[in-house]
Design an enzyme around this catalytic site. Structure first.
Site, mmCIF file in Angstrom:
data_model
loop_
_atom_site.group_PDB
_atom_site.id
_atom_site.type_symbol
_atom_site.label_atom_id
_atom_site.label_comp_id
_atom_site.label_asym_id
_atom_site.label_seq_id
_atom_site.Cartn_x
_atom_site.Cartn_y
_atom_site.Cartn_z
ATOM 1 N NE ARG A 83 39.234 53.617 41.680
ATOM 2 C CZ ARG A 83 40.102 52.651 41.364
ATOM 3 N NH1 ARG A 83 40.750 52.006 42.316
ATOM 4 N NH2 ARG A 83 40.346 52.345 40.121
ATOM 5 C CD GLU A 176 46.071 48.505 39.274
ATOM 6 O OE1 GLU A 176 46.131 47.342 38.838
ATOM 7 O OE2 GLU A 176 46.295 48.779 40.462
ATOM 8 C CE1 TYR A 318 47.025 47.696 44.697
ATOM 9 C CE2 TYR A 318 46.484 46.736 46.826
ATOM 10 C CZ TYR A 318 46.083 47.270 45.612
ATOM 11 O OH TYR A 318 44.754 47.365 45.331
HETATM 12 C C1 PNW Z 1 45.047 45.841 41.589
HETATM 13 N N1 PNW Z 1 50.503 42.604 40.121
HETATM 14 O O1 PNW Z 1 45.554 44.865 40.762
HETATM 15 C C2 PNW Z 1 43.627 46.004 41.064
HETATM 16 O O2 PNW Z 1 43.286 47.304 40.693
HETATM 17 C C3 PNW Z 1 42.588 45.355 41.902
HETATM 18 O O3 PNW Z 1 41.487 45.045 41.091
HETATM 19 C C4 PNW Z 1 43.172 44.154 42.604
HETATM 20 O O4 PNW Z 1 42.232 43.386 43.255
HETATM 21 C C5 PNW Z 1 44.223 44.686 43.568
HETATM 22 O O5 PNW Z 1 45.193 45.450 42.894
HETATM 23 C C6 PNW Z 1 44.928 43.619 44.370
HETATM 24 O O6 PNW Z 1 45.649 42.761 43.531
HETATM 25 C C7 PNW Z 1 46.814 44.354 40.678
HETATM 26 O O7 PNW Z 1 50.588 41.387 39.883
HETATM 27 C C8 PNW Z 1 46.916 42.996 40.390
HETATM 28 O O8 PNW Z 1 51.549 43.316 40.172
HETATM 29 C C9 PNW Z 1 48.129 42.423 40.195
HETATM 30 C C10 PNW Z 1 49.275 43.202 40.294
HETATM 31 C C11 PNW Z 1 49.164 44.557 40.576
HETATM 32 C C12 PNW Z 1 47.940 45.127 40.771
#
Ligand code: PNW
Length: 485
Positions: A83, A176, A318
C-alpha cells in the site's frame, strides 16, 4: 487476547492479503524533482517549530530513486501486497482541474506499479495521504471550499484511475480524514496547522472548520467513488474504499455508567463521524447533539453520493485509551465527545507499555474488539487493516545492531495479528487483508525522523541504506502459521 484455546484455533483464510504500507511524503523525497509542486506539508515543514527535529520530507527515504530496491525488499520479505500513496502535486503540480498534468510524475507511479506486478506484489493505492497541493490551499482554502475542492479532487482521481486503473485493483480515496481535519484544522499539529489557538496560528476556527473539512472530504470521496464505479469499474473491475483511523477505548472507571457511555461517544466522534455517513447516510446523533449546526447537514444529493460509497472498509489501528467523561459542558472546540483520554485507569493500571509515540500504548485485545465493533455497526463490511504498527521507546538513540533486534515490535505484530485472526475466526467479521506500518523508517510527520515505525531500519546518514529489522521477517512467519494451508 482471547482464551488460550481461542488463540490456538485462530487462523486466517487462504487468500488473505498481507504486506506493508507507506505514504508518498513520508518516503519519496525528491520534492523538487521532475516538476513536482509543493504540498501543504512542504510549506508546513518550513515553519520553525512545527517539526520536532526541524526536518522535512525533502529527502526522506529517497524512495523516488530507490523504489526498485524497496520493491526487491518487499519481495524478499514475502509480501503479497504493497500500500502506497500518490503525491498529488507530483502528478498535477498546481493540483487543479485546469492545471497541467506532469507526465514525469505520472510515469514514476506507473513504474512503481509495473515493478510491483513484475514481482508478483499487488498494488493498493491511496490517492490522498495528507499532501494536498499547496496551490489549492492558496487558491481557495483547500478542503474548506466544497465546490472547488470537489471538482479538483475528482479530476485528480480520474487522472489516476485512467492511468493506473488497468493494473491497479484496490483504491483508497483518503487516508485517515480524522487526522487531516482534527490535527490540521483544530489542534494545528499537522498541515495546514489551522487552529483557534492564536499562540500557534493567526488563522483557523477549530469549532467549525474541522466539521466543514470533514463534510467536504466525505462528499469528494463519494464523488470519486461514483466516477470510479461508472467510468472505470465496469472495465477495470477493482474495488474502492476509504481508510479511517480509530483507537479502541475502555472506561476509566468500569463501574461508572457515564464513562461507559463516553467510550461509545469517543468511537462515534472519531470513527462513526465518517463511517456512519458512508454506511448509513447520516452523522451520529451524539455528534449532532453536541455540535448542533456547526456540524453540516447532508443534502439529498450529497447523501446519494456518500451513502453506500465503500466497497470495503480500510481500518488503521494502533492503540487504545481509557475514557473518562467530563461533568462540564463541552467547549466549542471540543472534538472528542466531551471526555478525557488517559493511558492509565482509575486503579492506576496502564493500558499498555509506553512507546516513542505519546499516543501509542499497545493493547492488542482492543484491536479484536474494534474490528468487531466496526463490523457489527456496519453490517459486516469487507475489511482491510490498512495500517498497524508501533514505534519503540528510545529506538532512535540505540546502535544499529540494537535497532535491528526489535523484539518489542515483533511481539506487537504477533499480538495484533493474532487478535485480528481471532476476530476472523470467532467474531464473524470479513477481514481480508493486513498492511503493516511501515515498510521503512520514514518521516513521521510532526515527530520528524526521531520516531521510527519501520520494520526496516533506514540509515539516513549512511547513504539511505536499508537494513531489515527482526520484525520485518517475523511478520511473514506469523502469517505463515495463521493462514490456512
Ligand atoms: C498514521 N495520533 O497517523 C498515518 O496514517 C501514518 O502516516 C503515520 O506515520 C502512522 O499512523 C504512525 O503515526 C497517525 O496522534 C498519526 O493519534 C498520529 C495519530 C494517529 C495516526
Amino acid at each position: 487476547m482471547g482464551s488460550v484455546e481461542e488463540t490456538k484455533k485462530a487462523h486466517l483464510p487462504k487468500d488473505f492479503l498481507w504486506g506493508f504500507a507507506t505514504a508518498s511524503y513520508q518516503i519519496e523525497g525528491a520534492i523538487h524533482e521532475d516538476g513536482r509542486g509543493d504540498s501543504i506539508w512542504d510549506t508546513f515543514c518550513r515553519i520553525p517549530g512545527k517539526i520536532a527535529d526541524g526536518s522535512s520530507g525533502e529527502t526522506a527515504c529517497d524512495s523516488y530513486h530507490r523504489y526498485k530496491e524497496d520493491i526487491a525488499l518487499l519481495k524478499d520479505l514475502g509480501a503479497k501486497a504493497y500500500r502506497f500513496s500518490i503525491s498529488w502535486s507530483r502528478v498535477i503540480p498546481l493540483g487543479g482541474r485546469d492545471d497541467p498534468i506532469n507526465e514525469k510524475g505520472l510515469q514514476y507511479y506507473e513504474s512503481v506499479v509495473d515493478q510491483l506486478l513484475a514481482n508478483g506484489i499487488e498494488p493498493m493505492i491511496t490517492l490522498f495521504h495528507w499532501d494536498l497541493p499547496q496551490a489549492l490551499h492558496d487558491r481557495y482554502g483547500g478542503f474548506l471550499n466544497q465546490e472547488e475542492y470537489l471538482k479538483d479532487y475528482v479530476n485528480f482521481a480520474r487522472v489516476m484511475f485512467k492511468a493506473l486503473g488497468p493494473k491497479v485493483k484496490k483504491w483508497i480515496t483518503y487516508n485517515e480524514p480524522w487526522c487531516t481535519t482534527i490535527l490540521g484544522y483544530n489542534i494545528g499539529q499537522f498541515a495546514p496547522g489551522h487552529t483557534s489557538d492564536r499562540q500557534k496560528n493567526p488563522v483557523g476556527d477549530g469549532s467549525t472548520d474541522p466539521w466543514k473539512a470533514g463534510h467536504n472530504i466525505l462528499i469528494s470521496h463519494g464523488a470519486a467513488v461514483k466516477v470510479y464505479r461508472e467510468e472505470f469499474k465496469p472495465s477495470q473491475s477493482g474495488v474502492i474504499g476509504i481508510t479511517l483511523n480509530g483507537d479502541w477505548v475502555e472506561p476509566w472507571d468500569a463501574d461508572d455508567e457515564q464513562d461507559v457511555e463516553a467510550c461509545e461517544r469517543k468511537l462515534e466522534f472519531s470513527i462513526a463521524w465518517f463511517g456512519d455517513a458512508i454506511y448509513k447516510g447520516e452523522y451520529p446523533a451524539s455528534m449532532r447533539k453536541q455540535l448542533g449546526d456547526r456540524l453540516p447537514k447532508f443534502t439529498e444529493e450529497e447523501i446519494a453520493l456518500v451513502k453506500g460509497s465503500n466497497d470495503f472498509y480500510g481500518m488503521n489501528h494502533y492503540t487504545a485509551d481509557y475514557v473518562k467523561h467530563l461533568e462540564t459542558s463541552p467547549e466549542p472546540d471540543n472534538f472528542n465527545g466531551n471526555l478525557e483520554t488517559h493511558k492509565t485507569n482509575k486503579q492506576g493500571h496502564a493500558i499498555g507499555p509506553e512507546t516513542q509515540s505519546p499516543w501509542l500504548c499497545p493493547y492488542a485485545p482492543g484491536s479484536r474488539k474494534l474490528i468487531k465493533w466496526i463490523s457489527d455497526r456496519y453490517d459486516r463490511p469487507i475489511m482491510y487493516v490498512t495500517e498497524n504498527g508501533t514505534s519503540l521507546k528510545g529506538e532512535n538513540d540505540k546502535s544499529t545492531d540494537e535497532i535491528l533486534e526489535d523484539d518489542f515490535r515483533v511481539q506487537y505484530f504477533q499480538d495484533y495479528i493474532t487478535a485480528m485472526a481471532e476476530a476472523f475466526t470467532f467474531d464473524n467479521v470479513d477481514v481480508r487483508g493486513y498492511m503493516a506500518w511501515s515498510l521503512l523508517d520514514n518521516f513521521e510527520w510532526a515527530e520528524g525522523y526521531e520516531t521510527r515505525f519501520g520494520v526496516t531500519f533506514v540509515d539516513y546518514e549512511g547513504g539511505q541504506k536499508r537494513h531489515p529489522k527482526k520484525s520485518a521477517r517475523a511478520i511473514g512467519d506469523i502469517f505463515k502459521i495463521l493462514i490456512e494451508s
